[in-house]
Design an enzyme around this catalytic site. Structure first.
Site, mmCIF file in Angstrom:
data_model
loop_
_atom_site.group_PDB
_atom_site.id
_atom_site.type_symbol
_atom_site.label_atom_id
_atom_site.label_comp_id
_atom_site.label_asym_id
_atom_site.label_seq_id
_atom_site.Cartn_x
_atom_site.Cartn_y
_atom_site.Cartn_z
ATOM 1 C CG HIS A 157 11.805 -31.412 12.376
ATOM 2 N ND1 HIS A 157 10.831 -32.057 13.107
ATOM 3 C CD2 HIS A 157 11.712 -31.903 11.119
ATOM 4 C CE1 HIS A 157 10.201 -32.923 12.323
ATOM 5 N NE2 HIS A 157 10.717 -32.849 11.112
ATOM 6 C CG ASP A 351 14.438 -26.605 21.293
ATOM 7 O OD1 ASP A 351 14.491 -27.225 20.226
ATOM 8 O OD2 ASP A 351 14.632 -27.136 22.416
HETATM 9 P P1 ADQ Z 1 15.328 -32.306 19.517
HETATM 10 O O1 ADQ Z 1 16.344 -31.224 19.516
HETATM 11 O O2 ADQ Z 1 15.835 -33.686 19.683
HETATM 12 O O3 ADQ Z 1 14.401 -32.255 18.215
HETATM 13 P P2 ADQ Z 1 12.993 -32.183 21.475
HETATM 14 O O4 ADQ Z 1 11.809 -31.674 20.737
HETATM 15 O O5 ADQ Z 1 13.156 -31.609 22.828
HETATM 16 O O6 ADQ Z 1 14.335 -31.909 20.742
HETATM 17 O O7 ADQ Z 1 12.899 -33.768 21.649
HETATM 18 C C1 ADQ Z 1 12.489 -34.638 20.664
HETATM 19 C C2 ADQ Z 1 12.133 -35.991 21.284
HETATM 20 O O8 ADQ Z 1 13.273 -36.563 21.915
HETATM 21 C C3 ADQ Z 1 11.044 -35.883 22.349
HETATM 22 O O9 ADQ Z 1 10.051 -36.872 22.136
HETATM 23 C C4 ADQ Z 1 11.776 -36.117 23.660
HETATM 24 O O10 ADQ Z 1 11.024 -36.802 24.645
HETATM 25 C C5 ADQ Z 1 12.948 -36.970 23.236
HETATM 26 N N1 ADQ Z 1 14.068 -36.722 24.184
HETATM 27 C C6 ADQ Z 1 14.677 -35.558 24.453
HETATM 28 N N2 ADQ Z 1 15.610 -35.722 25.421
HETATM 29 C C7 ADQ Z 1 15.540 -37.020 25.790
HETATM 30 C C8 ADQ Z 1 16.216 -37.818 26.757
HETATM 31 N N3 ADQ Z 1 17.131 -37.304 27.570
HETATM 32 N N4 ADQ Z 1 15.889 -39.119 26.850
HETATM 33 C C9 ADQ Z 1 14.938 -39.667 26.056
HETATM 34 N N5 ADQ Z 1 14.251 -38.973 25.137
HETATM 35 C C10 ADQ Z 1 14.549 -37.662 24.998
HETATM 36 C C11 ADQ Z 1 14.237 -31.411 17.062
HETATM 37 C C12 ADQ Z 1 14.180 -29.909 17.312
HETATM 38 C C13 ADQ Z 1 13.065 -29.573 18.288
HETATM 39 C C14 ADQ Z 1 11.734 -30.123 17.786
HETATM 40 C C15 ADQ Z 1 11.859 -31.585 17.402
HETATM 41 C C16 ADQ Z 1 10.610 -32.101 16.703
HETATM 42 O O11 ADQ Z 1 15.427 -29.438 17.799
HETATM 43 O O12 ADQ Z 1 12.963 -28.164 18.462
HETATM 44 O O13 ADQ Z 1 10.757 -30.007 18.806
HETATM 45 O O14 ADQ Z 1 12.951 -31.792 16.508
HETATM 46 O O15 ADQ Z 1 10.284 -31.319 15.595
#
Ligand code: ADQ
Length: 453
Positions: A157, A351
């Site tokens: 991921h 990211d």
């Molecule tokens: P994350 O680093 O957690 O995930 P991201 O893809 O931005 O990053 O978010 C994943 C989920 O968490 C999204 O559905 C988002 O809405 C939710 N989220 C983020 N911040 C939040 C907040 N403040 N409150 C509530 N919900 C929140 C990892 C990788 C990413 C990749 C994902 C999926 O780092 O690059 O996109 O996995 O593969």
């Protein structure tokens, strides 16, 4: 259809009398789970006296969730230590933040062996196994060692860095060898796939590595946003803005997300484009994550100070430029906030994908959409061509991106949004999961076909 076995560090076990846990992998895999029998295996999120033991089983519909506890010591070594303190910074190109300790490396590999030994007796001969993320690089090899012959796929991921950076990881070739026990490896983007392929080949392994950019259910998120925008929290937010344009940031509080640089970018906007002073508000939501890792505590302090300084320098008796929240906001409420925002500000330093960027686009009102200002180092930048791309290392470039977004005419905003929403609908969460699983099935079938010839 063969049973699907998902393995991930955390398992979204549904809890009775609670609303289903939305977000993350559970949302991305929703349709895959709805169409086939599934076993989802991983850590319970609890620590106890020992790692492993009999898995706790919860079955809902066609899905069984099987979880095991970690010992307090293994939590520290495998999770906080090697996964979050070494691999996370390394894979995000931040070697300077990485800390390697031999006992953590040993703990990480021991936990993966325990996962494999507990999972193996639960497997059926024709299962298809799909392992998720960097917590489990050694798992496929540990499963093979335990006698598993099933097809195994792996999805990363997060990014994979160029080889010279990866080589800083002591004994990194061992992880590559273990990863090479998989039949197919998926990454978020083509450059990640190229980097990982090069590392594997350099270590003597030729496993298929292909990009499968993860998607979202855009229609579902749009419905959520439309509903939430009429709710109480969204109405409170709109009223409090007094007509000012909202710039919204939503992240986990993580150094990969570029939050200090983002706040400096906003400060630069107020300095260099004074016409926006008093006319914009930045709302940054970033709940604390991994609070037991030292670097995350330092980051929190830095952000508290920066937000305070910007408000001190630029605020007025009736205007607070930065609203800074480390409290968690429910996902449906955030969907409504995205719809209210004129600008979505998503500026990670690096990211894998960044689903917040996609969710911002999905949440917009088609008649009056907001604009996404996006880091060129997010995987999502490959797909979201309608976004204004910025280099997050340069606060002035972030400021210019913000200014361009704030002054953009409706016709231009709509044109960009129509392009991006079309991409999101096509590269949906369901298409991602089915695409990966179909490719894994094809790879599994190839030796059979070759043998039949
Ligand atoms: P994350 O680093 O957690 O995930 P991201 O893809 O931005 O990053 O978010 C994943 C989920 O968490 C999204 O559905 C988002 O809405 C939710 N989220 C983020 N911040 C939040 C907040 N403040 N409150 C509530 N919900 C929140 C990892 C990788 C990413 C990749 C994902 C999926 O780092 O690059 O996109 O996995 O593969």
């Amino acid at each position: 259809m063969a049973r699907l076995v998902i393995v991930s560090n955390r398992v979204p076990v549904p809890r009775p009398r609670e609303r289903p846990q939305a977000g993350g992998l559970a949302v991305a895999l929703k349709e895959a789970l709805a169409t086939r029998e599934t076993l989802w295996f991983g850590w319970s999120g609890q620590t106890g006296a020992a790692t492993g033991g009999d898995p706790a089983l919860v079955t809902v519909g066609q899905t069984t969730y099987a979880t095991i506890d970690l010992s307090t010591e293994d939590y520290r070594l495998y999770y906080t230590g090697f996964s979050n303190g070494m691999l996370w910074p390394l894979l995000h190109y931040r070697m300077g933040l990485a800390e390697f300790r031999r006992e953590e490396w040993d703990g990480y590999r021991r936990v993966n062996t325990a996962f494999a030994r507990t999972l193996k007796p639960l497997l059926r001969a024709d299962d298809v196994i799909w392992i998720h993320d960097f917590h489990h690089f050694p798992l496929a090899a540990a499963l093979r060692e335990a006698g598993a012959k099933q097809r195994i796929g792996f999805f990363l991921h997060v990014p994979f860095p160029p080889l010279p950076l990866y080589q800083a990881l002591p004994q990194g070739n061992i992880l590559l060898r273990e990863l090479a026990s998989c039949d197919l490896i998926g990454t978020q983007t083509a450059p990640d796939a190229a980097n990982l392929r090069e590392a594997l080949r350099g270590a003597g392994f030729d496993v298929p590595v292909r990009p499968f950019p993860i998607g979202i259910d855009a229609e579902d998120f749009a419905r959520e946003a439309e509903k939430a925008v009429r709710g109480q929290d969204a109405r409170r937010l709109t009223a409090s803005l007094s007509g000012r344009a909202l710039i919204l940031g939503v992240d986990r509080l993580d150094y990969s997300k570029g939050l200090p640089q983002r706040l400096r970018g906003f400060a630069s906007l107020l300095r260099r484009f004074p016409e926006h002073r008093g006319r914009v508000t930045l709302l940054q939501v970033a709940p604390v994550s991994r609070g037991d890792v030292g670097q995350y505590r330092t980051l929190r302090r830095e952000l508290d100070e920066l937000a305070g300084r910007i408000n001190g320098d630029h605020g007025d008796i009736d205007w607070v430029p930065v609203r800074w929240m480390t409290r968690a906001v429910p996902r449906p409420t955030l969907a409504g906030f995205h719809r209210i925002a004129r600008v979505g500000l998503v500026t990670p330093m690096r990211d894998g994908m960044n689903l917040v960027a996609k969710e911002f686009v999905a949440a917009q009102d088609p008649a009056d959409p907001g604009v996404l200002v996006l880091s060129c180092f997010a995987g999502a930048a490959d797909e979201l061509r309608g976004a204004i791309l910025v280099n997050p290392h340069d606060p002035d470039e972030i400021a210019e991106g913000l200014n361009a977004a704030l002054v953009m005419p409706t016709s231009e905003r709509r044109k960009r949004w129509i392009d991006d929403i079309a991409v999101l609908r096509q590269n949906s969460a369901a298409a991602w999961a089915e695409g990966f699983l179909a490719a894994l099935a094809r790879i599994g079938a190839e030796p059979l076909r070759a043998g039949a010839r």
